[in-house]
Design a protein around this motif. Structure first.
Motif, PDB file in Angstrom:
ATOM      1  N   ARG A  43       0.825  -1.210   0.000  1.00 33.39           N
ATOM      2  CA  ARG A  43       0.000   0.000   0.000  1.00 33.39           C
ATOM      3  C   ARG A  43       0.854   1.253   0.000  1.00 33.39           C
ATOM      4  O   ARG A  43       0.553   2.227  -0.682  1.00 33.39           O
ATOM      5  CB  ARG A  43      -0.929  -0.012   1.216  1.00 33.39           C
ATOM      6  CG  ARG A  43      -2.210  -0.776   0.942  1.00 33.39           C
ATOM      7  CD  ARG A  43      -2.937  -1.143   2.181  1.00 33.39           C
ATOM      8  NE  ARG A  43      -3.267   0.008   3.016  1.00 33.39           N
ATOM      9  CZ  ARG A  43      -3.793  -0.104   4.242  1.00 33.39           C
ATOM     10  NH1 ARG A  43      -4.026  -1.288   4.733  1.00 33.39           N
ATOM     11  NH2 ARG A  43      -4.080   0.952   4.943  1.00 33.39           N
ATOM     12  N   LEU A 102      -6.852  -3.500   0.769  1.00 35.93           N
ATOM     13  CA  LEU A 102      -7.835  -3.255   1.830  1.00 35.93           C
ATOM     14  C   LEU A 102      -8.921  -4.328   1.822  1.00 35.93           C
ATOM     15  O   LEU A 102      -9.401  -4.752   2.876  1.00 35.93           O
ATOM     16  CB  LEU A 102      -8.465  -1.870   1.636  1.00 35.93           C
ATOM     17  CG  LEU A 102      -7.522  -0.693   1.895  1.00 35.93           C
ATOM     18  CD1 LEU A 102      -8.162   0.608   1.450  1.00 35.93           C
ATOM     19  CD2 LEU A 102      -7.156  -0.614   3.368  1.00 35.93           C
ATOM     20  N   GLU A 103      -9.257  -4.753   0.642  1.00 36.46           N
ATOM     21  CA  GLU A 103     -10.285  -5.791   0.525  1.00 36.46           C
ATOM     22  C   GLU A 103      -9.812  -7.091   1.171  1.00 36.46           C
ATOM     23  O   GLU A 103     -10.571  -7.764   1.858  1.00 36.46           O
ATOM     24  CB  GLU A 103     -10.590  -6.018  -0.952  1.00 36.46           C
ATOM     25  CG  GLU A 103     -11.872  -6.757  -1.211  1.00 36.46           C
ATOM     26  CD  GLU A 103     -12.190  -6.811  -2.688  1.00 36.46           C
ATOM     27  OE1 GLU A 103     -13.182  -6.199  -3.104  1.00 36.46           O
ATOM     28  OE2 GLU A 103     -11.433  -7.454  -3.442  1.00 36.46           O
ATOM     29  N   ALA A 150      -7.849  -7.276   3.588  1.00 39.37           N
ATOM     30  CA  ALA A 150      -7.860  -7.079   5.034  1.00 39.37           C
ATOM     31  C   ALA A 150      -9.280  -6.900   5.554  1.00 39.37           C
ATOM     32  O   ALA A 150      -9.473  -6.711   6.760  1.00 39.37           O
ATOM     33  CB  ALA A 150      -7.020  -5.865   5.387  1.00 39.37           C
ATOM     34  N   GLU A 173     -11.260  -4.393   4.954  1.00 35.93           N
ATOM     35  CA  GLU A 173     -11.547  -2.990   5.284  1.00 35.93           C
ATOM     36  C   GLU A 173     -12.659  -2.457   4.374  1.00 35.93           C
ATOM     37  O   GLU A 173     -12.639  -2.693   3.169  1.00 35.93           O
ATOM     38  CB  GLU A 173     -10.286  -2.139   5.049  1.00 35.93           C
ATOM     39  CG  GLU A 173      -9.112  -2.527   5.918  1.00 35.93           C
ATOM     40  CD  GLU A 173      -9.249  -1.996   7.326  1.00 35.93           C
ATOM     41  OE1 GLU A 173     -10.080  -1.097   7.546  1.00 35.93           O
ATOM     42  OE2 GLU A 173      -8.542  -2.508   8.210  1.00 35.93           O
ATOM     43  N   GLU A 219     -13.079   0.515   3.433  1.00 41.93           N
ATOM     44  CA  GLU A 219     -12.603   1.574   2.529  1.00 41.93           C
ATOM     45  C   GLU A 219     -12.252   1.038   1.145  1.00 41.93           C
ATOM     46  O   GLU A 219     -12.093   1.800   0.200  1.00 41.93           O
ATOM     47  CB  GLU A 219     -11.330   2.234   3.085  1.00 41.93           C
ATOM     48  CG  GLU A 219     -11.548   3.094   4.298  1.00 41.93           C
ATOM     49  CD  GLU A 219     -10.204   3.515   4.879  1.00 41.93           C
ATOM     50  OE1 GLU A 219      -9.321   3.874   4.094  1.00 41.93           O
ATOM     51  OE2 GLU A 219     -10.044   3.447   6.103  1.00 41.93           O
ATOM     52  N   ALA A 220     -12.094  -0.278   1.085  1.00 41.03           N
ATOM     53  CA  ALA A 220     -11.675  -0.883  -0.186  1.00 41.03           C
ATOM     54  C   ALA A 220     -12.567  -0.439  -1.333  1.00 41.03           C
ATOM     55  O   ALA A 220     -12.100  -0.129  -2.443  1.00 41.03           O
ATOM     56  CB  ALA A 220     -11.705  -2.400  -0.056  1.00 41.03           C
TER      57      ALA A 220
END
Lengths: 349, 221
Positions: free
Chosen positions: A288, A315-316, A318, A320, A322-323
């Protein structure tokens, strides 16, 4: 159910368009009517069992934005160059520039140095061995060094610094990965057939197919960089940088990768390649960070989109929320990235 | 041609003219015209793609791609053919490319749902036709849907596309022939083959017990 004769089959096919499910076919002989009745039941069953589905609301947001963006340009916009098309130009402009600058510096040293008449070549070598100034001339130019400076034409492949050779080595490694990426269709837009009755789409398809062929830079780019490597390595070693040259020779690929040039000298594309590799290895935090650096340097929408997509995928992984934002932003930059994102999801660990 | 078919054709022609007007308006810079085009065709295109690739996410991606190609072709668009024919041709070609790239995606098993609802003497069609909520339970209805979807998905590609374009998108055989670049007679034959396969695959779902017994006897004879 009795077998139908060819005439009856023909009558059956002609009557098919009248079947809508729930209708009462009255065409043809009784066997044909019976068959049509049964087909009608099949259609009724299918209609009841296969209701049409609505398109999820956010799916077409990117397309509508793209449609508005297309209108912002009054003339038909040129096709956005893909990463594979636009990138090879960068080294082609930069390397000769560096080489010319190096040759110019050497000429300046030879002409306006402290004692131009006192064996400038040996002094340059001695200086290089002390490590104060990297050698800038190839041995083949040693004889020419005593000749007037104007007799040596500047050649882009000569006079390379070891650090550049090192960078080229790293770039070569990355070019292999880029070639793999291109081969996987990540650097190119999908070139689907688009046959159209009015011919407009067919011509677009032909154009994209042509550009797709033209946009296969893996081989030319590799050969270009290999050529650079071949020409730069001996120049560096024989030109007096024996220490640096032999060190470079001893390096394995891993060592070269470890001693990769600082990120400040990398292009957005190189950073993207590095980030993709990190992400696929599961090193999402590093990936990232690298994507963000790539995003800061990216010039083309495709690169910005790839960086956003990479962050989104990290992020996806993880989990998250926000992804979604990043993936949406990626599609805003380049809506065709949806294919790439899907492919990356499939290969995710 | 029946009166209903004539009505349908007139309605289709009017819609086609409106599509062309909207596309030309978008070509001239009216983005709301494109939005209207999307609104008119997104559902039909999506369902065609969904039935063709049997994956929601892939159908969504392909829908985006189809519309993006329309956007990119804006400047070169000429109304020589119906907009519907044009846009479904793009969608169809993307599906063909997709099936070439991933030929394995269509392996759907028909075994699991088979034979679960055979204990009833009432035909499924009759139960589906009745609007009584108790006639088909939710679990059974789901099984039936799965079974029908699997049967459609297992049709050969050329037959499936004709069946879906006709049944789901309600396109005429002539339009389908233009989209698939084949003759209208070929389209009719493919439709018949598709219906024949579905009939043998799903017959037990809509025939009552005596009909089923008769069909089985005839089949073995």
């Amino acid at each position: 159910m009795p077998e139908l004769t060819p005439d009856e089959l023909s009558a059956l096919e002609d009557a098919l368009e009248g079947l809508t499910g729930g209708s009462r076919p009255d065409a043809g002989s009784p066997p044909v009517q019976a068959r049509l009745q049964e087909y009608d039941q099949v259609l009724t069953l299918c209609r009841a069992s296969l209701p049409t589905e609505s398109v999820p609301p956010e799916v077409l947001d990117g397309v509508l934005r793209q449609a508005r963006a297309e209108l912002d340009t009054s003339t038909p916009p040129p096709r956005e160059p893909t990463a594979t098309e636009s990138e090879p130009r960068q080294p082609r402009w930069w390397y000769p520039t560096f080489a010319l600058a190096g040759v110019g510096l050497l000429l300046a040293l030879l002409i306006w140095g402290p004692r131009p008449s006192e064996k400038p070549r040996s002094e340059a070598l001695a200086t290089a061995e002390r490590g104060a100034v990297p050698p800038l001339r190839a041995p083949g130019d040693a004889a020419g060094a005593t000749q007037p400076a104007t007799s040596a034409p500047p050649e882009p492949t000569r006079g390379r610094e070891p650090s550049e050779a090192e960078a080229a080595d790293v770039a070569k490694l990355e070019s292999v990965e880029l070639a793999v990426m291109d081969h996987a269709g990540l650097g190119e837009k999908p070139a689907g057939r688009q046959g159209a009755p009015d011919g407009t789409i067919a011509s677009e398809s032909a154009a994209s197919a042509t550009s797709g062929r033209a946009a296969q830079p893996a081989r030319p780019r590799r050969s270009f960089k290999e050529k650079k490597l071949k020409s730069s390595r001996p120049a560096a070693v024989d030109g007096g940088a024996a220490v640096a040259g032999s060190a470079l020779k001893r390096r394995s690929k891993d060592a070269v990768a470890a001693a990769a040039p600082p990120e400040s000298s990398l292009t957005a594309k190189n950073l993207l390649v590095r980030a993709h590799r990190l992400r696929r290895e599961g090193r999402c935090a590093e990936a990232r960070r690298t994507y963000r650096r790539a995003l800061a340097r990216a010039q083309s929408p495709r690169h910005r989109g790839l960086a956003e997509a990479g962050i989104g995928l990290c992020l996806e992984q993880a989990g998250e929320p926000e992804a979604k934002q990043h993936l949406g932003a990626a599609l805003d930059h380049d809506p065709t990235l949806s294919t790439w994102i899907a492919a990356e999801r499939r290969r995710a660990p | 041609m029946t009166a209903r078919q004539e009505d349908l054709r007139e309605q289709s022609d009017a819609e086609s003219r409106e599509d062309v007007r909207l596309m030309l308006a978008y070509q001239q810079g009216d983005v709301t015209a494109f939005e209207e085009l999307v609104r008119r065709h997104r559902r039909g295109l999506y369902n065609f793609l969904l039935r063709s690739v049997a994956s929601r996410s892939r159908a969504e991606e392909l829908l985006q791609e189809v519309l993006l190609r329309v956007v990119r072709s804006r400047a070169r668009y000429q109304p020589r053919a119906k907009f519907t024919t044009w846009v479904y041709t793009i969608a169809r070609n993307l599906c063909v490319d997709e099936s070439r790239r991933r030929p394995q995606w269509r392996e759907v098993s028909l075994e699991a749902p088979r034979g679960r609802s055979e204990d009833s003497s009432t035909s499924l069609r009759q139960r589906l036709a009745t609007s009584e909520p108790t006639s088909v339970g939710p679990a059974e209805a789901r099984q039936i849907r799965e079974r029908v979807a699997a049967a459609v998905a297992n049709l050969p590609g050329d037959q499936r596309e004709v069946f879906v374009l006709r049944q789901v998108n309600e396109l005429s055989f002539r339009e389908i022939a233009e989209i698939a670049s084949v003759s209208e007679n070929t389209v009719k034959s493919r439709m018949r083959y598709a219906l024949e396969k579905l009939r043998s695959e799903l017959g037990e779902l809509y025939r009552s017990e005596p009909e089923r017994d008769d069909a089985t006897t005839r089949h073995h004879a």
